[in-house]
Design an enzyme around this catalytic site. Structure first.
Site, PDB file in Angstrom:
ATOM      1  N   LYS A  82       0.820  -1.220   0.000  1.00 27.30           N
ATOM      2  CA  LYS A  82       0.000   0.000   0.000  1.00 27.30           C
ATOM      3  C   LYS A  82       0.845   1.256   0.000  1.00 27.30           C
ATOM      4  O   LYS A  82       0.469   2.259  -0.600  1.00 27.30           O
ATOM      5  CB  LYS A  82      -0.938   0.022   1.211  1.00 27.30           C
ATOM      6  CG  LYS A  82      -1.999  -1.057   1.098  1.00 27.30           C
ATOM      7  CD  LYS A  82      -3.288  -0.677   1.769  1.00 27.30           C
ATOM      8  CE  LYS A  82      -4.314  -1.738   1.439  1.00 27.30           C
ATOM      9  NZ  LYS A  82      -5.655  -1.355   1.431  1.00 27.30           N
TER      10      LYS A  82
ATOM     11  N   LYS B 292      -4.402  -8.603  -6.348  1.00 25.11           N
ATOM     12  CA  LYS B 292      -5.752  -8.970  -5.936  1.00 25.11           C
ATOM     13  C   LYS B 292      -6.749  -7.867  -6.317  1.00 25.11           C
ATOM     14  O   LYS B 292      -6.360  -6.712  -6.484  1.00 25.11           O
ATOM     15  CB  LYS B 292      -5.804  -9.262  -4.434  1.00 25.11           C
ATOM     16  CG  LYS B 292      -5.922  -8.052  -3.545  1.00 25.11           C
ATOM     17  CD  LYS B 292      -6.271  -8.454  -2.129  1.00 25.11           C
ATOM     18  CE  LYS B 292      -6.578  -7.225  -1.278  1.00 25.11           C
ATOM     19  NZ  LYS B 292      -7.900  -6.650  -1.517  1.00 25.11           N
TER      20      LYS B 292
ATOM     21  N   LYS C 116     -11.165  -2.805  -3.500  1.00 21.86           N
ATOM     22  CA  LYS C 116     -12.120  -1.712  -3.691  1.00 21.86           C
ATOM     23  C   LYS C 116     -11.397  -0.384  -3.918  1.00 21.86           C
ATOM     24  O   LYS C 116     -11.937   0.510  -4.543  1.00 21.86           O
ATOM     25  CB  LYS C 116     -13.139  -1.646  -2.550  1.00 21.86           C
ATOM     26  CG  LYS C 116     -12.606  -1.420  -1.157  1.00 21.86           C
ATOM     27  CD  LYS C 116     -13.762  -1.296  -0.165  1.00 21.86           C
ATOM     28  CE  LYS C 116     -13.735  -2.332   0.929  1.00 21.86           C
ATOM     29  NZ  LYS C 116     -12.613  -2.213   1.875  1.00 21.86           N
TER      30      LYS C 116
HETATM   31  P1  ATP Z   1      -8.814  -1.800   0.348  1.00 18.74           P
HETATM   32  O1  ATP Z   1      -8.324  -1.719  -1.064  1.00 18.74           O
HETATM   33  O2  ATP Z   1      -9.374  -0.499   0.853  1.00 18.74           O
HETATM   34  O3  ATP Z   1      -7.826  -2.426   1.287  1.00 18.74           O
HETATM   35  P2  ATP Z   1     -10.187  -4.329   0.111  1.00 18.74           P
HETATM   36  O4  ATP Z   1     -11.006  -4.630  -1.083  1.00 18.74           O
HETATM   37  O5  ATP Z   1      -8.840  -4.962   0.227  1.00 18.74           O
HETATM   38  O6  ATP Z   1     -10.104  -2.751   0.253  1.00 18.74           O
HETATM   39  P3  ATP Z   1     -10.690  -4.745   2.935  1.00 18.74           P
HETATM   40  O7  ATP Z   1     -11.681  -3.913   3.667  1.00 18.74           O
HETATM   41  O8  ATP Z   1      -9.245  -4.447   3.092  1.00 18.74           O
HETATM   42  O9  ATP Z   1     -11.075  -4.709   1.365  1.00 18.74           O
HETATM   43  O10 ATP Z   1     -10.933  -6.264   3.293  1.00 18.74           O
HETATM   44  C1  ATP Z   1     -12.201  -6.760   3.723  1.00 18.74           C
HETATM   45  C2  ATP Z   1     -12.252  -8.266   3.623  1.00 18.74           C
HETATM   46  O11 ATP Z   1     -12.336  -8.654   2.237  1.00 18.74           O
HETATM   47  C3  ATP Z   1     -11.032  -8.980   4.188  1.00 18.74           C
HETATM   48  O12 ATP Z   1     -11.452 -10.169   4.827  1.00 18.74           O
HETATM   49  C4  ATP Z   1     -10.227  -9.324   2.961  1.00 18.74           C
HETATM   50  O13 ATP Z   1      -9.379 -10.445   3.152  1.00 18.74           O
HETATM   51  C5  ATP Z   1     -11.334  -9.620   1.964  1.00 18.74           C
HETATM   52  N1  ATP Z   1     -10.868  -9.397   0.604  1.00 18.74           N
HETATM   53  C6  ATP Z   1     -10.456  -8.214   0.092  1.00 18.74           C
HETATM   54  N2  ATP Z   1     -10.110  -8.360  -1.195  1.00 18.74           N
HETATM   55  C7  ATP Z   1     -10.290  -9.683  -1.490  1.00 18.74           C
HETATM   56  C8  ATP Z   1     -10.102 -10.460  -2.669  1.00 18.74           C
HETATM   57  N3  ATP Z   1      -9.637  -9.895  -3.773  1.00 18.74           N
HETATM   58  N4  ATP Z   1     -10.400 -11.780  -2.629  1.00 18.74           N
HETATM   59  C9  ATP Z   1     -10.880 -12.342  -1.490  1.00 18.74           C
HETATM   60  N5  ATP Z   1     -11.065 -11.673  -0.343  1.00 18.74           N
HETATM   61  C10 ATP Z   1     -10.781 -10.350  -0.337  1.00 18.74           C
HETATM   62 MG    MG Z   2      -7.569  -4.488   1.871  1.00 15.90          MG
END
Ligand code: ATP
Ligand code: MG
Length: 341
Positions: A118, A202, A205
């Site tokens: 990040k 991965k 969001k």
């Molecule tokens: P950010 O980019 O703001 O970090 P994010 O999409 O990674 O957003 P988080 O809020 O960090 O979302 O994670 C929330 C949950 O979603 C966690 O349990 C994380 O492991 C899961 N998660 C996030 N992205 C993925 C993905 N690509 N595949 C499976 N699980 C995911």
């Molecule tokens: Mg995340």
């Protein structure tokens, strides 16, 4: 103090840092719902304190918080069964987080790969909160003495750090078993949904381009377009799962199909063996729409009543605090803080 046994309790959270993705749904929300009726206490948090580790527009943050609780409820979490709340309404998270900042070691934090991802080349300019975030996450889990943490693969290292922090606290203060050793629960074919444009990353969001992810609120046309444009190789679906080796883009789309249809990867490959992307991608889009459209429709309906969403969060926060506060105070006693009664 003698070793304690801990009753099974599930905690997990998602950041209100933007629109939710298919990765959030398959890796987290769907699995929260599956766990809800397993007979254990479940707490699902909107982790707003974590969201502000990177800049969030206040208006957007409020919106994303309500949208996330709407997604929880629309996907099937029942506020009467699971405790649904936002982190900033239960101050014990931040308080225990401070204790853990004093337990966790710099060397441990330096090994966190998500910070490196990040922060990138910008490490001097990111917030201190982004660096310290894993110790707050340890507090989120341990303030409830939670034992199981359903997360995506990307969070495994943070749950392992949580175990290290729990072990060091228990050991430093001579309170074996005070904090449990929580287990990451990383299951199913979609524990790491990949970016549709670059399968070495991965799906997130907060990723740069909207084309790299499916949002839970995307309409049918957008979902079809994004899968159509998803990067793939010229070969289609192989005759057996081994044929997906070394093909991360193909593997990703098949994994998503398997997770959405609650089938094994083997079953999906068997069904589509020999099919080209021109057949598989539209089928995948149709399946994704069938699963996501009812949820996004319900989310939109719930978003019409923000007061009701705020009420759910408030009631959840009260129930959460009833568990967290006594645990925090026990930790304060253990550390040696004087508390006037
Ligand atoms: P950010 O980019 O703001 O970090 P994010 O999409 O990674 O957003 P988080 O809020 O960090 O979302 O994670 C929330 C949950 O979603 C966690 O349990 C994380 O492991 C899961 N998660 C996030 N992205 C993925 C993905 N690509 N595949 C499976 N699980 C995911
Ligand atoms: Mg995340």
């Amino acid at each position: 103090m003698t070793e304690q046994t801990h009753t099974k309790r599930v905690f997990s959270g998602i950041k209100p840092s933007g629109g939710l993705t298919l990765g959030n749904y398959l890796g987290a929300i769907k699995r929260f719902v599956d766990t809800q009726d397993s007979g254990v206490e479940t707490l699902y948090c909107v982790v707003d304190l974590h969201a502000i580790t990177v800049w969030q527009d206040p208006k957007q943050l409020r919106y994303a918080t309500r949208e996330l609780v709407a997604a929880y409820v629309a996907a099937g979490l029942d506020p009467a069964k699971s405790i649904l709340f936002n982190q900033s309404q239960v101050s014990a998270h931040a308080e225990l987080g401070w204790l853990f900042n004093c337990v966790a070691r710099m060397g441990w934090m330096n090994r966190m790969t998500q910070f490196k991802d990040k922060a990138g080349k910008n490490a001097e300019k990111v917030s201190l909160g982004l660096y310290a975030y894993p110790s707050l996450m340890a507090a989120d889990i341990l303030v409830y003495h939670a034992t199981h943490v359903p997360v995506g693969e990307d969070q495994k290292q943070h749950v392992e750090l949580t175990r290290d922090i729990a072990a060091k606290f228990n050991n430093d203060f001579g309170v074996p078993g005070f904090f449990p050793m929580p287990e990451p629960v990383i299951e199913g074919p979609a524990t790491r949904v990949m970016n549709l444009r670059d399968a070495t990353k991965k799906m997130s969001k907060s990723g740069e381009s909207d084309m790299e992810r499916i949002n839970m609120t995307d309409d049918a046309e957008t979902i079809a377009k994004k899968f159509k444009k998803a990067r793939t190789d010229p070969d289609g679906i192989p005759g057996e799962v081994k044929g997906l080796d070394g093909r991360p883009e193909a593997r990703n789309l098949v994994d998503i199909y398997a997770a959405l249809s609650a089938q094994s990867v083997e079953a999906v490959v068997a069904e589509y063996a020999g099919a080209g992307w021109g057949v598989f991608k539209p089928a995948l889009a149709e399946l994704a729409v069938a699963k996501l459209a009812p949820i996004s429709t319900e989310m939109a309906r719930l978003m019409q009543a923000p007061d009701e969403l705020d009420r759910i969060l408030g009631q959840g926060a009260e129930r959460a605090a009833a568990i967290a506060t006594p645990n925090l105070h026990k930790a304060y006693d253990i550390v040696g803080f004087v508390r006037s009664r």
